[in-house]
Design a protein around this motif. Sequence first.
Motif, PDB file in Angstrom:
ATOM      1  N   PRO A   1       0.828  -1.198   0.000  1.00  0.00           N
ATOM      2  CA  PRO A   1       0.000   0.000   0.000  1.00  0.00           C
ATOM      3  C   PRO A   1       0.865   1.251   0.000  1.00  0.00           C
ATOM      4  O   PRO A   1       1.967   1.253   0.536  1.00  0.00           O
ATOM      5  CB  PRO A   1      -0.795  -0.102   1.297  1.00  0.00           C
TER       6      PRO A   1
ATOM      7  N   VAL B   1       1.487   4.762   1.406  1.00  0.00           N
ATOM      8  CA  VAL B   1       1.143   5.538   2.580  1.00  0.00           C
ATOM      9  C   VAL B   1       1.738   6.926   2.419  1.00  0.00           C
ATOM     10  O   VAL B   1       2.934   7.082   2.211  1.00  0.00           O
ATOM     11  CB  VAL B   1       1.685   4.870   3.869  1.00  0.00           C
ATOM     12  N   CYS B   2       0.869   7.923   2.483  1.00  0.00           N
ATOM     13  CA  CYS B   2       1.323   9.312   2.401  1.00  0.00           C
ATOM     14  C   CYS B   2       1.457   9.833   3.821  1.00  0.00           C
ATOM     15  O   CYS B   2       0.535   9.719   4.622  1.00  0.00           O
ATOM     16  CB  CYS B   2       0.331  10.164   1.629  1.00  0.00           C
ATOM     17  N   THR B   3       2.572  10.401   4.127  1.00  0.00           N
ATOM     18  CA  THR B   3       2.817  10.928   5.454  1.00  0.00           C
ATOM     19  C   THR B   3       2.584  12.434   5.448  1.00  0.00           C
ATOM     20  O   THR B   3       3.096  13.142   4.600  1.00  0.00           O
ATOM     21  CB  THR B   3       4.265  10.634   5.896  1.00  0.00           C
TER      22      THR B   3
ATOM     23  N   GLN C   1      -5.702   9.130   8.710  1.00  0.00           N
ATOM     24  CA  GLN C   1      -4.294   8.929   8.405  1.00  0.00           C
ATOM     25  C   GLN C   1      -4.090   7.931   7.282  1.00  0.00           C
ATOM     26  O   GLN C   1      -3.113   7.997   6.558  1.00  0.00           O
ATOM     27  CB  GLN C   1      -3.542   8.488   9.656  1.00  0.00           C
ATOM     28  N   ARG C   2      -5.015   6.977   7.151  1.00  0.00           N
ATOM     29  CA  ARG C   2      -4.892   5.939   6.122  1.00  0.00           C
ATOM     30  C   ARG C   2      -6.200   5.851   5.346  1.00  0.00           C
ATOM     31  O   ARG C   2      -7.209   5.401   5.871  1.00  0.00           O
ATOM     32  CB  ARG C   2      -4.567   4.591   6.750  1.00  0.00           C
TER      33      ARG C   2
ATOM     34  N   PHE D   1      -7.994   4.231   2.102  1.00  0.00           N
ATOM     35  CA  PHE D   1      -7.883   3.049   1.249  1.00  0.00           C
ATOM     36  C   PHE D   1      -8.764   3.257   0.022  1.00  0.00           C
ATOM     37  O   PHE D   1      -9.967   3.485   0.154  1.00  0.00           O
ATOM     38  CB  PHE D   1      -8.350   1.823   2.054  1.00  0.00           C
TER      39      PHE D   1
ATOM     40  N   TRP E   1      -4.916  -3.436   7.009  1.00  0.00           N
ATOM     41  CA  TRP E   1      -4.079  -2.267   6.758  1.00  0.00           C
ATOM     42  C   TRP E   1      -4.386  -1.136   7.741  1.00  0.00           C
ATOM     43  O   TRP E   1      -3.712  -0.143   7.785  1.00  0.00           O
ATOM     44  CB  TRP E   1      -4.289  -1.834   5.309  1.00  0.00           C
ATOM     45  N   LYS E   2      -5.453  -1.315   8.540  1.00  0.00           N
ATOM     46  CA  LYS E   2      -5.904  -0.329   9.533  1.00  0.00           C
ATOM     47  C   LYS E   2      -6.342   0.985   8.868  1.00  0.00           C
ATOM     48  O   LYS E   2      -5.993   2.080   9.328  1.00  0.00           O
ATOM     49  CB  LYS E   2      -4.844  -0.100  10.600  1.00  0.00           C
ATOM     50  N   ALA E   3      -7.108   0.854   7.796  1.00  0.00           N
ATOM     51  CA  ALA E   3      -7.608   2.031   7.081  1.00  0.00           C
ATOM     52  C   ALA E   3      -8.600   2.798   7.946  1.00  0.00           C
ATOM     53  O   ALA E   3      -9.436   2.215   8.629  1.00  0.00           O
ATOM     54  CB  ALA E   3      -8.278   1.603   5.783  1.00  0.00           C
ATOM     55  N   ASP E   4      -8.499   4.119   7.912  1.00  0.00           N
ATOM     56  CA  ASP E   4      -9.447   4.989   8.610  1.00  0.00           C
ATOM     57  C   ASP E   4     -10.647   5.311   7.736  1.00  0.00           C
ATOM     58  O   ASP E   4     -11.686   5.737   8.229  1.00  0.00           O
ATOM     59  CB  ASP E   4      -8.771   6.305   9.002  1.00  0.00           C
TER      60      ASP E   4
END
Length: 99
Positions: free
Chosen positions: A5, A7-9, A51-52, A54, A70-73
Motif C-alpha cells: 500500500p 502511505v502518504c505521510t 491517516q490511512r 484506502f 491495513w488499519k484504514a481509517d
Amino acid sequence: FFSDPCVCTMSMAPSARVVLSTLGRLAPLHFAEGWDNVGLLVEPTRPRPLQRVFFTNDLTEPVMNEAVEWKADCIIAYHPPIFVKLNRLTQATPKQRII
C-alpha cells in the motif's frame, strides 16, 4: 495490483470533511446521474483524522479484509457498496457484511 500500500505521510492528517471536499473538487457530485449513489455513505460516529485512506474499485469482502488489516481509517470505493435499498444489515450476504 500494488505489492505494498502507498502511505502518504502528513504532519497533520486531514479530516473526513477535507477529504470529501477534495474529492468534490476532483469529481463534483452534480456530474453524477440521478440514479447513482454518490458521496458519503457511512458517516463515523465522531470526527477523527484520516491517516490511512484506502482506495478501491469494488469493495468486496477480501478487499474489506485487506483494508481492516491495513488499519484504514476510510475507504473510498468507485462502485458504491450501498447501491440499492437495504432493509437490514445482517451477516447473511457479502454486501451486508462489508457495511
